[in-house]
Design a protein around this motif. Structure first.
Motif, PDB file in Angstrom:
ATOM      1  N   ASP A  25       0.853  -1.191   0.000  1.00  0.00           N
ATOM      2  CA  ASP A  25       0.000   0.000   0.000  1.00  0.00           C
ATOM      3  C   ASP A  25       0.882   1.230   0.000  1.00  0.00           C
ATOM      4  O   ASP A  25       1.326   1.692   1.033  1.00  0.00           O
ATOM      5  N   ALA A  28       0.330   4.142   2.392  1.00  0.00           N
ATOM      6  CA  ALA A  28       0.495   4.001   3.840  1.00  0.00           C
ATOM      7  C   ALA A  28       1.725   4.768   4.300  1.00  0.00           C
ATOM      8  O   ALA A  28       2.773   4.725   3.683  1.00  0.00           O
ATOM      9  N   SER A 109     -14.007   1.161   7.151  1.00  0.00           N
ATOM     10  CA  SER A 109     -12.596   1.549   7.071  1.00  0.00           C
ATOM     11  C   SER A 109     -11.670   0.368   7.323  1.00  0.00           C
ATOM     12  O   SER A 109     -10.513   0.381   6.893  1.00  0.00           O
ATOM     13  N   GLY A 113      -9.692   1.032   4.204  1.00  0.00           N
ATOM     14  CA  GLY A 113      -8.641   1.923   4.679  1.00  0.00           C
ATOM     15  C   GLY A 113      -9.238   3.167   5.323  1.00  0.00           C
ATOM     16  O   GLY A 113     -10.402   3.502   5.107  1.00  0.00           O
ATOM     17  N   GLU A 227      -2.540   7.465   4.989  1.00  0.00           N
ATOM     18  CA  GLU A 227      -3.174   6.187   5.311  1.00  0.00           C
ATOM     19  C   GLU A 227      -2.423   5.526   6.458  1.00  0.00           C
ATOM     20  O   GLU A 227      -1.199   5.534   6.506  1.00  0.00           O
ATOM     21  N   ALA A 231      -2.789  -2.108   3.108  1.00  0.00           N
ATOM     22  CA  ALA A 231      -3.731  -2.995   2.417  1.00  0.00           C
ATOM     23  C   ALA A 231      -3.643  -4.434   2.920  1.00  0.00           C
ATOM     24  O   ALA A 231      -4.652  -5.136   2.983  1.00  0.00           O
ATOM     25  N   ARG A 234      -6.072  -5.159   5.839  1.00  0.00           N
ATOM     26  CA  ARG A 234      -7.497  -4.857   5.726  1.00  0.00           C
ATOM     27  C   ARG A 234      -8.290  -6.143   5.603  1.00  0.00           C
ATOM     28  O   ARG A 234      -7.749  -7.194   5.285  1.00  0.00           O
TER      29      ARG A 234
END
Length: 466
Positions: A25, A28, A109, A113, A227, A231, A234
Protein backbone atom coordinates in the motif's frame (compact mmCIF):
# COMPACT_ATOMS: atom_id res chain seq x y z
CA UNK A 1 -2.66 -3.95 25.66
CA UNK A 2 0.76 -3.71 24.06
CA UNK A 3 3.22 -6.54 24.53
CA UNK A 4 6.89 -6.74 23.63
CA UNK A 5 7.64 -8.63 20.44
CA UNK A 6 9.45 -11.90 20.71
CA UNK A 7 12.90 -12.20 19.21
CA UNK A 8 12.80 -12.29 15.45
CA UNK A 9 9.04 -11.77 15.31
CA UNK A 10 7.54 -9.05 13.16
CA UNK A 11 4.66 -7.18 14.78
CA UNK A 12 1.38 -7.16 12.96
CA UNK A 13 -1.14 -4.38 12.34
CA UNK A 14 -1.76 -3.38 15.90
CA UNK A 15 1.88 -3.53 16.84
CA UNK A 16 3.48 -2.32 13.62
CA UNK A 17 3.46 -3.10 9.90
CA UNK A 18 6.03 -5.08 7.99
CA UNK A 19 7.92 -3.59 5.08
CA UNK A 20 5.97 -5.93 2.82
CA UNK A 21 2.79 -4.27 4.04
CA UNK A 22 4.11 -0.84 3.16
CA UNK A 23 4.97 -2.07 -0.31
CA UNK A 24 1.47 -3.42 -0.70
CA UNK A 25 0.00 0.00 0.00
CA UNK A 26 2.09 2.93 -1.26
CA UNK A 27 -0.24 5.42 0.41
CA UNK A 28 0.50 4.00 3.84
CA UNK A 29 2.67 6.27 5.93
CA UNK A 30 5.83 4.51 7.14
CA UNK A 31 5.52 6.50 10.35
CA UNK A 32 2.31 4.63 11.06
CA UNK A 33 4.47 1.74 12.21
CA UNK A 34 5.55 1.96 15.82
CA UNK A 35 9.28 2.51 15.90
CA UNK A 36 11.40 -0.51 16.66
CA UNK A 37 10.11 -3.46 18.60
CA UNK A 38 8.48 -1.34 21.27
CA UNK A 39 5.07 -0.07 20.21
CA UNK A 40 5.19 2.92 22.58
CA UNK A 41 7.62 5.14 20.63
CA UNK A 42 6.62 8.52 21.99
CA UNK A 43 4.13 11.09 20.78
CA UNK A 44 6.53 13.22 18.74
CA UNK A 45 8.09 10.27 16.93
CA UNK A 46 4.75 8.67 16.13
CA UNK A 47 2.60 11.68 15.20
CA UNK A 48 3.56 14.79 13.27
CA UNK A 49 2.26 18.11 14.58
CA UNK A 50 0.10 18.57 11.49
CA UNK A 51 -1.47 15.14 11.92
CA UNK A 52 -2.33 15.81 15.56
CA UNK A 53 -3.86 19.17 14.64
CA UNK A 54 -5.93 17.48 11.94
CA UNK A 55 -7.19 14.70 14.21
CA UNK A 56 -8.08 17.19 16.95
CA UNK A 57 -9.96 19.41 14.48
CA UNK A 58 -11.84 16.43 13.04
CA UNK A 59 -13.05 15.54 16.54
CA UNK A 60 -14.63 18.99 16.89
CA UNK A 61 -16.86 18.85 13.79
CA UNK A 62 -19.93 17.22 15.31
CA UNK A 63 -20.00 19.26 18.54
CA UNK A 64 -19.59 22.49 16.59
CA UNK A 65 -22.32 21.54 14.13
CA UNK A 66 -24.77 20.73 16.93
CA UNK A 67 -24.08 23.31 19.60
CA UNK A 68 -23.01 26.46 17.73
CA UNK A 69 -26.48 27.18 16.36
CA UNK A 70 -28.42 26.44 19.57
CA UNK A 71 -28.75 30.16 20.47
CA UNK A 72 -30.36 30.75 17.05
CA UNK A 73 -33.25 28.27 17.41
CA UNK A 74 -35.85 31.00 17.96
CA UNK A 75 -34.56 32.96 14.98
CA UNK A 76 -34.66 29.84 12.78
CA UNK A 77 -38.27 29.13 13.73
CA UNK A 78 -39.26 32.67 12.80
CA UNK A 79 -37.34 32.76 9.50
CA UNK A 80 -38.52 29.31 8.35
CA UNK A 81 -42.04 29.90 9.71
CA UNK A 82 -42.12 26.65 11.66
CA UNK A 83 -42.60 25.70 15.31
CA UNK A 84 -39.78 25.40 17.84
CA UNK A 85 -40.25 21.61 17.96
CA UNK A 86 -39.82 21.48 14.17
CA UNK A 87 -36.52 23.34 14.44
CA UNK A 88 -35.38 20.79 17.03
CA UNK A 89 -35.75 18.14 14.34
CA UNK A 90 -32.66 19.63 12.67
CA UNK A 91 -30.73 18.41 15.71
CA UNK A 92 -32.42 15.01 15.65
CA UNK A 93 -31.64 14.35 11.98
CA UNK A 94 -28.03 15.42 12.45
CA UNK A 95 -27.60 13.08 15.42
CA UNK A 96 -29.21 10.23 13.45
CA UNK A 97 -26.62 10.77 10.72
CA UNK A 98 -23.79 10.74 13.24
CA UNK A 99 -25.09 7.54 14.88
CA UNK A 100 -25.31 5.73 11.54
CA UNK A 101 -21.92 7.04 10.50
CA UNK A 102 -20.25 5.90 13.72
CA UNK A 103 -21.06 2.28 12.94
CA UNK A 104 -20.90 2.14 9.16
CA UNK A 105 -17.82 4.28 8.47
CA UNK A 106 -15.68 2.74 11.18
CA UNK A 107 -16.42 -0.79 10.02
CA UNK A 108 -15.98 0.00 6.33
CA UNK A 109 -12.60 1.55 7.07
CA UNK A 110 -11.34 -1.87 8.21
CA UNK A 111 -12.00 -2.93 4.63
CA UNK A 112 -11.21 0.15 2.51
CA UNK A 113 -8.64 1.92 4.68
CA UNK A 114 -8.90 5.04 6.83
CA UNK A 115 -7.87 7.80 4.43
CA UNK A 116 -10.43 7.31 1.59
CA UNK A 117 -13.42 7.25 3.93
CA UNK A 118 -12.02 10.10 6.00
CA UNK A 119 -11.51 12.24 2.91
CA UNK A 120 -14.89 11.52 1.32
CA UNK A 121 -16.66 11.83 4.66
CA UNK A 122 -15.13 15.28 5.11
CA UNK A 123 -16.17 16.27 1.58
CA UNK A 124 -19.73 15.07 2.28
CA UNK A 125 -19.84 17.09 5.51
CA UNK A 126 -18.57 20.17 3.65
CA UNK A 127 -21.15 19.96 0.85
CA UNK A 128 -23.98 19.20 3.29
CA UNK A 129 -22.89 22.11 5.50
CA UNK A 130 -23.18 24.51 2.56
CA UNK A 131 -26.61 23.10 1.73
CA UNK A 132 -27.68 23.57 5.36
CA UNK A 133 -26.66 27.22 5.33
CA UNK A 134 -28.63 28.02 2.16
CA UNK A 135 -31.60 25.64 2.56
CA UNK A 136 -34.78 27.62 1.72
CA UNK A 137 -37.17 25.40 3.67
CA UNK A 138 -37.21 23.00 6.60
CA UNK A 139 -37.48 19.70 4.64
CA UNK A 140 -34.31 20.48 2.66
CA UNK A 141 -32.57 21.61 5.83
CA UNK A 142 -33.41 18.31 7.54
CA UNK A 143 -31.98 16.30 4.64
CA UNK A 144 -28.82 18.40 4.56
CA UNK A 145 -28.35 18.07 8.30
CA UNK A 146 -28.61 14.27 8.13
CA UNK A 147 -25.83 14.05 5.55
CA UNK A 148 -23.81 16.61 7.47
CA UNK A 149 -23.92 14.31 10.48
CA UNK A 150 -23.16 11.25 8.39
CA UNK A 151 -20.06 12.86 6.91
CA UNK A 152 -18.97 14.45 10.18
CA UNK A 153 -18.99 11.07 11.90
CA UNK A 154 -16.01 10.05 9.76
CA UNK A 155 -13.72 12.44 11.59
CA UNK A 156 -14.90 11.28 15.01
CA UNK A 157 -14.58 7.55 14.47
CA UNK A 158 -11.60 7.41 12.10
CA UNK A 159 -9.52 9.86 14.12
CA UNK A 160 -9.53 7.33 16.96
CA UNK A 161 -8.84 4.47 14.53
CA UNK A 162 -5.81 6.27 13.06
CA UNK A 163 -4.39 6.70 16.57
CA UNK A 164 -5.00 3.03 17.36
CA UNK A 165 -3.30 2.02 14.08
CA UNK A 166 -0.18 4.04 14.77
CA UNK A 167 0.40 3.70 18.50
CA UNK A 168 -0.14 1.78 21.70
CA UNK A 169 0.22 2.40 25.41
CA UNK A 170 1.14 5.83 26.73
CA UNK A 171 1.65 7.33 23.27
CA UNK A 172 -1.92 6.40 22.33
CA UNK A 173 -3.15 7.85 25.63
CA UNK A 174 -1.44 11.18 24.98
CA UNK A 175 -2.79 11.40 21.43
CA UNK A 176 -6.30 10.39 22.45
CA UNK A 177 -6.19 12.82 25.37
CA UNK A 178 -5.61 15.65 22.91
CA UNK A 179 -8.44 14.49 20.64
CA UNK A 180 -10.85 13.87 23.51
CA UNK A 181 -9.97 17.22 25.05
CA UNK A 182 -11.04 18.98 21.85
CA UNK A 183 -14.14 16.79 21.63
CA UNK A 184 -14.98 17.67 25.24
CA UNK A 185 -14.23 21.39 24.93
CA UNK A 186 -16.15 21.91 21.70
CA UNK A 187 -19.64 21.36 23.23
CA UNK A 188 -18.76 23.88 25.92
CA UNK A 189 -17.26 26.53 23.63
CA UNK A 190 -19.69 26.17 20.72
CA UNK A 191 -22.76 27.73 22.41
CA UNK A 192 -20.60 30.65 23.52
CA UNK A 193 -19.42 31.19 19.96
CA UNK A 194 -22.99 30.87 18.68
CA UNK A 195 -24.23 33.41 21.20
CA UNK A 196 -21.65 35.92 20.00
CA UNK A 197 -22.47 35.36 16.31
CA UNK A 198 -26.26 35.05 16.30
CA UNK A 199 -26.95 38.78 16.33
CA UNK A 200 -24.41 39.99 13.76
CA UNK A 201 -24.69 37.17 11.19
CA UNK A 202 -27.81 35.14 12.10
CA UNK A 203 -28.38 31.41 11.97
CA UNK A 204 -27.43 31.07 8.30
CA UNK A 205 -24.17 32.85 9.00
CA UNK A 206 -23.44 30.50 11.89
CA UNK A 207 -24.03 27.46 9.68
CA UNK A 208 -21.83 29.16 7.08
CA UNK A 209 -19.02 29.37 9.64
CA UNK A 210 -19.43 25.63 10.29
CA UNK A 211 -19.30 25.02 6.51
CA UNK A 212 -16.07 27.03 6.24
CA UNK A 213 -14.57 24.98 9.06
CA UNK A 214 -15.45 21.69 7.34
CA UNK A 215 -13.90 23.06 4.14
CA UNK A 216 -10.63 23.61 5.99
CA UNK A 217 -10.88 20.04 7.30
CA UNK A 218 -11.07 18.69 3.74
CA UNK A 219 -7.72 20.37 3.01
CA UNK A 220 -6.23 19.11 6.27
CA UNK A 221 -7.18 15.53 5.48
CA UNK A 222 -5.99 15.81 1.87
CA UNK A 223 -2.55 17.13 2.78
CA UNK A 224 -1.82 16.07 6.36
CA UNK A 225 -3.51 12.72 7.07
CA UNK A 226 -1.80 9.70 5.44
CA UNK A 227 -3.17 6.19 5.31
CA UNK A 228 -2.54 4.31 8.57
CA UNK A 229 -3.93 0.87 7.67
CA UNK A 230 -1.84 -0.95 5.01
CA UNK A 231 -3.73 -2.99 2.42
CA UNK A 232 -2.27 -6.25 3.73
CA UNK A 233 -4.04 -5.72 7.04
CA UNK A 234 -7.50 -4.86 5.73
CA UNK A 235 -10.45 -7.23 5.88
CA UNK A 236 -13.16 -8.04 3.35
CA UNK A 237 -16.86 -7.95 4.12
CA UNK A 238 -19.71 -5.52 4.77
CA UNK A 239 -22.34 -6.20 7.42
CA UNK A 240 -20.61 -9.51 8.03
CA UNK A 241 -17.47 -7.60 8.96
CA UNK A 242 -19.39 -5.64 11.61
CA UNK A 243 -20.90 -8.83 13.01
CA UNK A 244 -17.61 -10.72 13.05
CA UNK A 245 -15.68 -7.80 14.52
CA UNK A 246 -18.27 -7.12 17.20
CA UNK A 247 -18.51 -10.80 18.11
CA UNK A 248 -14.74 -11.01 18.41
CA UNK A 249 -14.42 -7.85 20.46
CA UNK A 250 -17.24 -8.53 22.92
CA UNK A 251 -15.49 -11.74 23.94
CA UNK A 252 -13.12 -9.43 25.80
CA UNK A 253 -15.06 -8.59 28.94
CA UNK A 254 -12.53 -5.95 29.98
CA UNK A 255 -13.02 -4.19 26.65
CA UNK A 256 -16.82 -4.27 27.09
CA UNK A 257 -16.50 -2.72 30.53
CA UNK A 258 -14.20 -0.01 29.18
CA UNK A 259 -16.61 0.80 26.35
CA UNK A 260 -19.48 1.21 28.80
CA UNK A 261 -17.40 3.21 31.29
CA UNK A 262 -16.33 5.53 28.48
CA UNK A 263 -19.98 6.04 27.50
CA UNK A 264 -20.97 6.72 31.12
CA UNK A 265 -18.17 9.29 31.47
CA UNK A 266 -19.45 10.99 28.32
CA UNK A 267 -22.91 10.85 29.83
CA UNK A 268 -21.61 12.73 32.88
CA UNK A 269 -20.24 15.44 30.57
CA UNK A 270 -23.51 15.65 28.63
CA UNK A 271 -25.44 15.82 31.90
CA UNK A 272 -23.48 18.93 32.82
CA UNK A 273 -23.97 20.49 29.38
CA UNK A 274 -27.71 19.81 29.43
CA UNK A 275 -28.36 20.82 33.05
CA UNK A 276 -26.08 23.84 33.51
CA UNK A 277 -28.26 26.25 31.46
CA UNK A 278 -31.45 25.78 33.48
CA UNK A 279 -29.72 25.27 36.84
CA UNK A 280 -27.66 28.45 36.54
CA UNK A 281 -30.19 30.63 34.75
CA UNK A 282 -33.65 29.37 35.67
CA UNK A 283 -32.97 28.19 39.21
CA UNK A 284 -30.23 30.57 40.35
CA UNK A 285 -31.05 33.54 38.11
CA UNK A 286 -27.60 34.02 36.59
CA UNK A 287 -27.30 36.58 33.78
CA UNK A 288 -26.27 35.69 30.23
CA UNK A 289 -22.79 37.23 30.42
CA UNK A 290 -21.92 35.53 33.73
CA UNK A 291 -23.38 32.23 32.49
CA UNK A 292 -21.21 32.42 29.37
CA UNK A 293 -18.17 33.05 31.55
CA UNK A 294 -18.87 29.94 33.63
CA UNK A 295 -19.08 27.83 30.48
CA UNK A 296 -15.75 29.19 29.33
CA UNK A 297 -14.16 28.48 32.70
CA UNK A 298 -15.46 24.91 32.67
CA UNK A 299 -14.09 24.44 29.17
CA UNK A 300 -10.67 25.67 30.29
CA UNK A 301 -10.83 23.32 33.30
CA UNK A 302 -11.49 20.31 31.07
CA UNK A 303 -8.57 21.28 28.82
CA UNK A 304 -6.14 21.64 31.72
CA UNK A 305 -7.16 18.41 33.43
CA UNK A 306 -6.96 16.31 30.27
CA UNK A 307 -3.52 17.79 29.52
CA UNK A 308 -2.30 17.13 33.05
CA UNK A 309 -3.58 13.57 32.91
CA UNK A 310 -1.75 12.94 29.64
CA UNK A 311 1.49 14.46 30.95
CA UNK A 312 1.36 12.18 34.01
CA UNK A 313 0.71 9.02 32.00
CA UNK A 314 4.33 7.83 32.24
CA UNK A 315 4.45 8.29 36.02
CA UNK A 316 0.95 7.17 37.01
CA UNK A 317 -0.56 4.12 35.25
CA UNK A 318 -3.66 4.70 33.15
CA UNK A 319 -5.75 2.28 35.18
CA UNK A 320 -4.87 4.06 38.41
CA UNK A 321 -5.84 7.42 36.90
CA UNK A 322 -9.18 6.02 35.72
CA UNK A 323 -10.02 4.55 39.11
CA UNK A 324 -9.09 7.79 40.87
CA UNK A 325 -11.17 9.84 38.43
CA UNK A 326 -14.21 7.60 38.84
CA UNK A 327 -14.06 7.67 42.64
CA UNK A 328 -13.51 11.44 42.68
CA UNK A 329 -16.40 12.23 40.36
CA UNK A 330 -18.72 9.97 42.37
CA UNK A 331 -17.75 11.66 45.64
CA UNK A 332 -18.28 15.12 44.17
CA UNK A 333 -21.56 14.15 42.53
CA UNK A 334 -22.99 12.71 45.74
CA UNK A 335 -22.50 16.14 47.32
CA UNK A 336 -23.86 17.82 44.19
CA UNK A 337 -26.94 15.58 44.21
CA UNK A 338 -27.63 16.45 47.85
CA UNK A 339 -27.48 20.15 47.00
CA UNK A 340 -29.80 19.62 44.02
CA UNK A 341 -32.37 17.64 46.00
CA UNK A 342 -32.36 19.99 49.00
CA UNK A 343 -31.71 23.49 47.62
CA UNK A 344 -32.29 23.44 43.82
CA UNK A 345 -35.86 22.18 43.54
CA UNK A 346 -37.13 25.58 42.38
CA UNK A 347 -36.06 29.20 41.73
CA UNK A 348 -33.86 30.55 44.52
CA UNK A 349 -34.25 34.11 45.79
CA UNK A 350 -33.12 36.07 48.81
CA UNK A 351 -29.85 36.50 50.64
CA UNK A 352 -28.91 32.84 50.36
CA UNK A 353 -28.80 32.88 46.55
CA UNK A 354 -25.28 34.35 46.16
CA UNK A 355 -23.37 31.82 48.33
CA UNK A 356 -25.43 28.98 46.85
CA UNK A 357 -24.56 30.18 43.34
CA UNK A 358 -20.85 30.23 44.18
CA UNK A 359 -21.08 26.72 45.62
CA UNK A 360 -22.92 25.33 42.58
CA UNK A 361 -20.39 26.87 40.18
CA UNK A 362 -17.58 25.30 42.21
CA UNK A 363 -19.31 21.91 42.06
CA UNK A 364 -19.72 22.19 38.28
CA UNK A 365 -16.01 22.99 37.95
CA UNK A 366 -14.91 20.07 40.12
CA UNK A 367 -17.37 17.78 38.32
CA UNK A 368 -15.83 18.44 34.90
CA UNK A 369 -12.30 18.44 36.36
CA UNK A 370 -12.77 14.88 37.64
CA UNK A 371 -13.68 13.78 34.10
CA UNK A 372 -10.22 14.81 32.84
CA UNK A 373 -8.43 11.55 33.78
CA UNK A 374 -11.20 9.58 32.05
CA UNK A 375 -11.49 11.36 28.71
CA UNK A 376 -8.15 10.22 27.28
CA UNK A 377 -7.25 7.18 29.35
CA UNK A 378 -10.46 5.15 29.00
CA UNK A 379 -10.61 5.31 25.16
CA UNK A 380 -6.89 4.54 25.01
CA UNK A 381 -7.25 1.48 27.25
CA UNK A 382 -10.21 0.29 25.18
CA UNK A 383 -8.67 0.78 21.75
CA UNK A 384 -5.42 -0.78 22.95
CA UNK A 385 -7.32 -4.08 23.15
CA UNK A 386 -8.87 -4.02 19.66
CA UNK A 387 -5.89 -5.18 17.58
CA UNK A 388 -6.67 -5.37 13.85
CA UNK A 389 -10.31 -4.51 14.62
CA UNK A 390 -9.41 -0.91 15.47
CA UNK A 391 -11.99 0.53 13.04
CA UNK A 392 -14.80 -1.62 14.41
CA UNK A 393 -13.66 -0.96 17.98
CA UNK A 394 -13.64 2.78 17.39
CA UNK A 395 -17.08 2.54 15.79
CA UNK A 396 -18.49 0.72 18.82
CA UNK A 397 -16.78 3.17 21.18
CA UNK A 398 -18.35 6.16 19.45
CA UNK A 399 -21.75 4.59 18.89
CA UNK A 400 -22.24 3.45 22.50
CA UNK A 401 -20.94 6.78 23.81
CA UNK A 402 -23.28 8.62 21.48
CA UNK A 403 -26.34 6.57 22.45
CA UNK A 404 -25.74 7.00 26.18
CA UNK A 405 -25.12 10.73 25.78
CA UNK A 406 -28.32 11.08 23.77
CA UNK A 407 -30.36 9.19 26.36
CA UNK A 408 -28.93 11.07 29.33
CA UNK A 409 -29.46 14.59 27.99
CA UNK A 410 -33.28 14.64 28.28
CA UNK A 411 -33.27 12.77 31.61
CA UNK A 412 -31.67 15.66 33.51
CA UNK A 413 -34.67 17.85 32.66
CA UNK A 414 -37.43 15.48 33.72
CA UNK A 415 -38.23 17.49 36.84
CA UNK A 416 -38.66 20.72 34.89
CA UNK A 417 -36.65 23.67 33.62
CA UNK A 418 -36.43 25.26 37.08
CA UNK A 419 -35.57 22.16 39.09
CA UNK A 420 -32.17 20.46 39.43
CA UNK A 421 -33.34 17.29 41.21
CA UNK A 422 -33.25 15.06 38.12
CA UNK A 423 -29.70 16.19 37.32
CA UNK A 424 -28.53 15.17 40.80
CA UNK A 425 -30.11 11.72 40.54
CA UNK A 426 -28.73 11.09 37.05
CA UNK A 427 -25.11 11.97 37.79
CA UNK A 428 -25.02 9.81 40.93
CA UNK A 429 -26.58 6.91 39.02
CA UNK A 430 -24.01 7.18 36.22
CA UNK A 431 -21.15 7.43 38.71
CA UNK A 432 -22.28 4.41 40.71
CA UNK A 433 -22.63 2.22 37.61
CA UNK A 434 -19.21 3.28 36.29
CA UNK A 435 -17.49 2.54 39.60
CA UNK A 436 -19.18 -0.85 39.92
CA UNK A 437 -17.99 -1.80 36.44
CA UNK A 438 -14.46 -0.61 37.27
CA UNK A 439 -14.50 -2.75 40.42
CA UNK A 440 -14.79 -5.85 38.21
CA UNK A 441 -11.46 -4.94 36.61
CA UNK A 442 -9.96 -2.64 33.99
CA UNK A 443 -7.22 -5.06 32.97
CA UNK A 444 -7.31 -8.62 31.75
CA UNK A 445 -6.26 -11.57 33.84
CA UNK A 446 -2.48 -11.59 33.98
CA UNK A 447 -2.09 -7.96 32.94
CA UNK A 448 0.55 -6.03 34.84
CA UNK A 449 1.10 -2.43 33.88
CA UNK A 450 1.55 -2.48 30.12
CA UNK A 451 2.36 -6.23 29.85
CA UNK A 452 0.50 -9.53 29.97
CA UNK A 453 1.59 -13.02 30.82
CA UNK A 454 3.31 -14.37 27.68
CA UNK A 455 0.77 -17.17 27.12
CA UNK A 456 -2.23 -14.83 27.25
CA UNK A 457 -0.47 -12.23 25.12
CA UNK A 458 0.24 -14.85 22.44
CA UNK A 459 -3.36 -16.13 22.48
CA UNK A 460 -4.66 -12.59 22.17
CA UNK A 461 -2.30 -11.70 19.32
CA UNK A 462 -3.43 -14.76 17.36
CA UNK A 463 -7.10 -14.02 17.97
CA UNK A 464 -6.92 -10.32 17.06
CA UNK A 465 -4.32 -10.68 14.33
CA UNK A 466 -1.82 -8.38 16.00
Amino acid sequence: MATPSSAGAVPDCGEGATSRSSDADPSADPAAKPVGSAPDAGLRRTFSTTLLISLAALAAVAPLATDTYLPAFAQMAEDLRVSASSVQLTMTTFLAGVALGQLSIGVLSDRAGRRPLLLWGSVLAFVASICSAVAPALPLLLIARFFQGLGGAAGMVLGRAVIADRSRGITATQALSLVMAIQGIAPVAAPILGGLLVEPIGWRGILGVVAAFTGVLVLMVAFWVPESLPAAHRRDGGLRLLIDGTRELVRDRVLVRLLVINALAFGLLMSYLSAAPFVLRNVLGMGTAAYTGVFGLCGATVTVMVSVSASLARRFPQVRQVRAGLLAVLAVDVVFAAVCLIRLRGPVDGAGRAPLLVGVIALFLVHVACLGPLMGNVPALALDRTGRWAGTGSALLGFIQFVVGGLVSPLVGLTGEANGAAFGVVIVGLGVIANVLAAFGLRGKGDKGEERLPEEAERRRRRLGR
